[in-house]
Write an enzyme that holds these catalytic residues in place. Structure first.
Site: not given
Length: 141
Positions: A69, A51
């Site tokens: 995000d 990520e």
């Protein structure tokens, strides 16, 4: 407009100076200290690697719905944290998105664990890289 850009730049600089890049073992050790079960640590470190490359200060590019995000686990601001610009958020973790960008990963870990409990590991699109056999984290301890 110039004043707005200066404020944005200063905010990003302040956040960036508080962020850090971890590695697999430092993340595993800190998460263990925060109460994450050891048998989950390889999964969490895999998610963080894919990520954010273990970087706590990352804000991802806009998603198709306009959300972003945040942090080491790339936690979404439409559902889990409150964006600084005041956009609507369900804010299920009850915190500002900027709280996910600091070198203290406590908020990120608490929020990520809440997401995992509610939605499972597949809440992360990178789970496909982490669902199989993973390297042991035993050498980190």
């Amino acid at each position: 407009m110039k004043a707005f850009l200066v404020i944005c730049a200063l905010t990003l600089t302040a956040v960036a100076t508080q962020a850090r890049t971890m590695d697999r073992c430092s993340l595993a050790r800190e998460m263990s200290k925060l109460g994450v079960p050891r048998d989950q640590l390889a999964k969490w470190t895999c998610i963080a690697q894919h990520e954010s490359s273990f970087r706590t200060g990352v804000v991802g590019p806009a998603n198709s719905n306009g959300s972003n995000d945040y942090g080491i686990f790339q936690i979404n601001n439409k559902y889990w944290c409150k964006p600084a610009d005041g956009r609507f958020s369900y804010n299920e973790c009850g915190l500002s998105c900027n709280a996910l960008l600091t070198d203290d990963i406590t908020n990120s870990v608490k929020c990520a664990r809440k997401i995992q409990r509610q939605q499972g590991w597949t809440a992360w699109s990178t789970w496909k890289y982490c669902s199989g056999s993973l390297p042991s984290i035993n050498s980190c301890f």
